[in-house]
Design a protein around this motif. Sequence first.
Motif, PDB file in Angstrom:
ATOM      1  N   TYR A  37       0.838  -1.237  -0.114  1.00 14.67           N
ATOM      2  CA  TYR A  37      -0.042  -0.054  -0.068  1.00 14.67           C
ATOM      3  C   TYR A  37       0.835   1.353   0.088  1.00 14.67           C
ATOM      4  CZ  TYR A  37      -0.061   1.640   4.790  1.00 14.67           C
ATOM      5  OH  TYR A  37       0.264   2.272   6.139  1.00 14.67           O
ATOM      6  N   THR A  38       0.273   2.405  -0.434  1.00 16.54           N
ATOM      7  CA  THR A  38       1.121   3.496  -0.536  1.00 16.54           C
ATOM      8  C   THR A  38       0.588   4.523   0.384  1.00 16.54           C
ATOM      9  OG1 THR A  38       0.627   3.168  -2.821  1.00 16.54           O
ATOM     10  CG2 THR A  38       1.951   4.855  -2.237  1.00 16.54           C
ATOM     11  N   PRO A  39       1.205   4.222   1.718  1.00  9.39           N
ATOM     12  CA  PRO A  39       0.536   4.831   2.975  1.00  9.39           C
ATOM     13  C   PRO A  39       0.530   6.262   2.852  1.00  9.39           C
ATOM     14  CG  PRO A  39       2.596   3.966   3.253  1.00  9.39           C
ATOM     15  CD  PRO A  39       2.564   3.609   1.909  1.00  9.39           C
ATOM     16  N   ASP A  40       1.543   6.966   2.169  1.00 11.18           N
ATOM     17  CA  ASP A  40       1.519   8.586   2.276  1.00 11.18           C
ATOM     18  C   ASP A  40       0.350   9.018   1.537  1.00 11.18           C
ATOM     19  OD1 ASP A  40       3.157   7.261   0.457  1.00 11.18           O
ATOM     20  OD2 ASP A  40       3.198   9.207  -0.663  1.00 11.18           O
ATOM     21  N   ILE A  41      -0.242   8.116   0.569  1.00 12.89           N
ATOM     22  CA  ILE A  41      -1.247   8.794  -0.174  1.00 12.89           C
ATOM     23  C   ILE A  41      -2.600   8.857   0.757  1.00 12.89           C
ATOM     24  CG2 ILE A  41      -3.099   8.148  -2.026  1.00 12.89           C
ATOM     25  CD1 ILE A  41      -0.648   7.583  -3.643  1.00 12.89           C
ATOM     26  N   GLU A  42      -2.767   7.653   1.653  1.00 13.24           N
ATOM     27  CA  GLU A  42      -3.726   7.734   2.685  1.00 13.24           C
ATOM     28  C   GLU A  42      -3.267   8.734   3.732  1.00 13.24           C
ATOM     29  OE1 GLU A  42      -5.881   4.622   3.430  1.00 13.24           O
ATOM     30  OE2 GLU A  42      -5.645   4.286   1.243  1.00 13.24           O
ATOM     31  N   PHE A  44      -1.712  11.478   3.277  1.00 13.23           N
ATOM     32  CA  PHE A  44      -2.074  12.632   2.637  1.00 13.23           C
ATOM     33  C   PHE A  44      -3.297  12.660   1.981  1.00 13.23           C
ATOM     34  CE2 PHE A  44       2.525  13.040   3.581  1.00 13.23           C
ATOM     35  CZ  PHE A  44       2.805  14.309   4.062  1.00 13.23           C
TER      36      PHE A  44
END
Lengths: 224, 451, 587
Positions: A37-42, A44
């Motif tokens: 998962y691309t946590p920073d997209i969540e 931010f």
Amino acid sequence: MSMWTLVVALVSALVVWYLLARQLMAQPWLADGEVGYTPDIEAFASPAKKVALFFLLAVISSLFALFFTAYMMRMNPAHGDDWLSIPKPDILWLNTVLLLASSMSMQWAKNLVNHQSGKSPLPALIIAGVFAISFLVGQLLAWQQLYNIGNLQISNPALGFFYLLTGVHGLHILGGLYVWARATIRVFMGITTPSINLSVELCTVYWHYLLVIWLVLFGLLLTT
Amino acid sequence: MALAVVIILLVIGSLLFHFLSPWWFTPVASNWSNIDSTVNITFWVTGVVFVLINLFLAYCVIRFRHTKERRAHYEPENKKLELWLIGITTIGVASMLAPGLFVWAKFVDVPADASVVEVLGRQWGWYFRYPGIDKQFGDTDVKHMSPANPFGLNPEDQAGQDDVLVYSSEMRLPVNQSVKILLRSTDVLHDFTVPQFRVKMDLVPGMVTYLWLTPTLTGEYEILCEELCGVAHYAMRSRVIVTEPDEFKSWLATQPTFAQTVTDGTGNAEQGGALYAVCAGCHGPEGKGNAAMNAPAIAGLDSWYVSAQLKNFKTGLRGTHQDDAYGKQMAQMAATLVNDAAIRDVAAHISTLAISPSEKTVSGDVDNGRSLYMTCASCHGKEGNGVWSIKAPRLNGLDDWYLVRQLHNFKNGLRGTHNSDAAGIQMARLAQILKSDQSINDVVAYIKTLK
Amino acid sequence: MAFVAIADRDHEQEHHDPHTFVSKYIWSQDHKVIAIQYGGTAVLVGLVALVLSGMMRLQLAFPDYFSFIRPNEYYQFVTMHGMIMVIYLLTALFLGGFGNYLIPLMCGARDMVFPYMNMLSFWAYLVSVIILMSSFFVPGGPTGAGWTLYPPGTILPGTPGSDMGILLMLLSLAVFIVAFTMGGLNYVTTVFQARCQGMTLMRMPLSIWGILTATVLGLLAFPALLVSAIMMIFDKTLGTSFFMPAVLSMGQALDHQGGSPILFQHLFWFFGHPEVYIVALPAFGIVSDLLSVHARKNIFGYRMMVWAIVGIGALSFVVWAHHMYVSGMNPYFGFFFATTTLIIAIPTAIKVYNWVLTLWQGNIRLNVPMLFSIGFIFTFVHGGLTGLFLGNVTVDLPLSDTYFVIGHFHMVMGVSPIMVLFGAIYHWLPKITGKMFNETLGKIHFWCTFLGTYAIYLPMHYLGILGVPRRYYAYGLSDFIPASAQSMNVGITIAALFVGVSQLLFIINIIWTLTKGKPAGSNPWEATTLEWLTPDTPPKHGNWGHNLPVVYRWAYAYSVPGAALDYITQTDPQKGGDIEEGDHGKH
């Protein structure tokens, strides 16, 4: 300079710590074949413009922190012993109230937009803008008053810094007014898209931020 | 493959260059030989790293060049190896930093018994001041600065009265005595550097900086400015002479104190008028000059410049070169002025004479001259009126044939060669920018148009 | 697919395909076109700076010949050469050029998040360049104060261009900073907001890490330059005394009083030192990727490389005063700044080790980008090690303001980044143009540049140790500078002219590529990262066709044991290799 160093060190330490704790320890080669998962997209999950504003405020903070540092270094006798305190025009107090009022009106507009109450934020926006413009006019009057005193030397750094810092702050208000004008015109024309809500929200953040900068700046001017 | 060989050759070549090249530190002439040691330590540590990394690099390029059959080894990271490398690097860095900080601590800590000297930088030259009997410097301020008081000493301050002022370009120091050198600038940033002393420090207008050292070898060394300070930065040089203490003391005694320079004043024009009778024979009663006798117009020249030149003539700083026939003639005449007071008086008289325009005798390209003059204007002023603080004399109103001759003299080593004539040496360096005879005529033709 | 929609969300309103020539190539909002505009402008202005340096070298080698180079001109060339190279070439080309081209492609985005602002950024940059160049044509010419612009000399007569020239320089810098800030906000926001699905921070190629960190440094450090520029404009035009103490100028005492030249130096270097890393960090990142791709091996110690980039970035804010050891500042600062400066050598050394260890046990293809990358390692090791002399306060004393400094910073900040720039241009040229460059020409270009620059800068260090001062128009007679040093100056000048002229090979190669180059295919280097996986080469507007890519692995899956090929692309969903390979990481 040391103060600014400390600020930068603290901020960068916090940012690095934040990233470290969350991500930078990952061993990316172990997660082969996973989407991951691309946590920073969540993290931010806010719109790009909001993130950009965050970074813009960081840049402006850097700018003003450096101006304030230069101010205090120049006051230090090690860098010149010719600092003569200047009288501060009383109108600055009024201007502070105007800017505060402008900021509060902006918050009012933002609340109207956020609560989906159906009420138009237009009056709140216009009031905020009028207060902000009056603040700028007030600042110009303050310059005029200082100028009229007449016997002040421009080579006195206290006077130079007064014009410089209030001027730079005023330019930032002007920049904000440009965005404010665009949003207000679109609201006036009856456009109600999410992007306008965002504009109002970001303007509000910016307004509060410039108010804080002004309060720090005003404090600095009053105490020196 | 070629790359690997070249890298190995570059490593060997760099080492050979290091050990064989003739360019290395000048012999150290101060107590700061331990600065050389820190440099040498750093050379050894970094040299070993340089050789090891690059040889390993070359090895990798040879050993692991591409073949279809082989695959690269897959190894994302190797913590143990990386930690070892960090550890070794840290030790290497510490081994350079520790000696560095140790020596710096000495540099920061001035010995209590150090004597004090002031170096005053200006565009583009140096003055020196010694504190006198009371071992204290008098106050200074830019607003006191004038041709008569270029140091800017406060005339009211008693501590300054016995300060010894050195106007010539030579600074002297006694050998084997620690000295704290205070650095002050009248205009822009400069940097006081003597390569043989190793230490250097900027001069900053508005504040006093310092460095300290103990000269350990007698001799003459060049003082350089090493902070860009404008057009003539590269010509801002001087000399420091390290002598035995006795010799130093007797030299110091010959230099004027501030009080003396005040008493001497700037000269009496009336008394100078009487002395001028001798000069009038060639330069004319109004100082208009006489081209037939090769005597230039001198009317209205600043007294500080005329006295300086008369002193130069008299003491053999100017007019000694065998090819400088007119200079030698003038030197003989200058010798008839009995003392400094006479020189000051006659100079004062000359400065009161009215400038009158002379005939144009040199033809040149005025436009090209204008562009060339941009460099000259940095010292002599845009209008050619001269700038006392730079020791640059007025140019407008002078005879053009005289200017041409002097520029040739400067350029060809007939004038401005004596070590004690700092302003002359500077002009000689700057005259080199006129790279042809035509450019000399051009710039003079332009100067002739200045009013 | 909802996830993809989030990443793609911001483009919905602003994503229009351009139709006309003008909107496609001139007023373009496409990051790739803007990158080329940035890059082209930077290279052009860089050529001007190259010519200026050639003229400086001519004067130093043959002081009696060139009558048009007088001290005024010489110092103007020195100043403009330095400022152009540092700001208008290196900063603009790495961030405006490569940052613009690579960030969206490597992160899997369709474009920068604010394409319009991106376009404005380029046009503002162009305006700043035009303002700068215009100073060559005003009365008095451009400023000749040295690129550090130290007051009070900068704004006083006696320094060339102290009227119009300096004002245009300061104005140009202010406009550049605005341009950079618009671009920089874009880069950072794009990296944080517009990465495609699966592209975690630790899967990003090191190029992106380098560019991202450098951009953050730039955003925080450029304000210091802006502050000092504004304050200097005030001092010059309004007569304030921020930096101006009481001074005597041309025999007259000025009205200024009490200002502090050292205050300016602090502000300048608070920007100036991070500026070194604004140039170096993208070079570090890009060269890591080049080495990995062409050695067919993952970058060694990826995590350590990321931490080193971030660590160097943070440390670069606390080392600035190592440029001021002999400036007259409080000498006790020397202890602190020497220590921090030498500490920064440790993460930098780690990076060098890891580059070399990437080559170790690799499968090295010695093509043109790889030659430049290995050349970079050599030049950077040299430049980095000489930095340990100047960063260490005592060792700096005899060397500062001499040719040692010139040799050092040209090796570390001139030659090294430019080796990376050439390597990177050759590496990505097949993607940018769709065509392959001429390998032989490229190799000749490498050898001329690599050997030529070393011949220029190695001897300079030794002239510096001898004590030859920098920024001297001519040396003339001197006690301690032997005639052999002047012969060396001639040799250096010949090498410099040779290197300068050999850059024509690069331009010829670009033209050759565009006209005669063979089609390169979409992934000529067999690389793993996203920019090589676009549906079209060169990539079209929007980069990815209909669907955004999805990332399944990190950027360095080279020579994975058990895989069919010696590389697995980031978008390949297969499980690479076996469990063992994971264990390698746990040593």
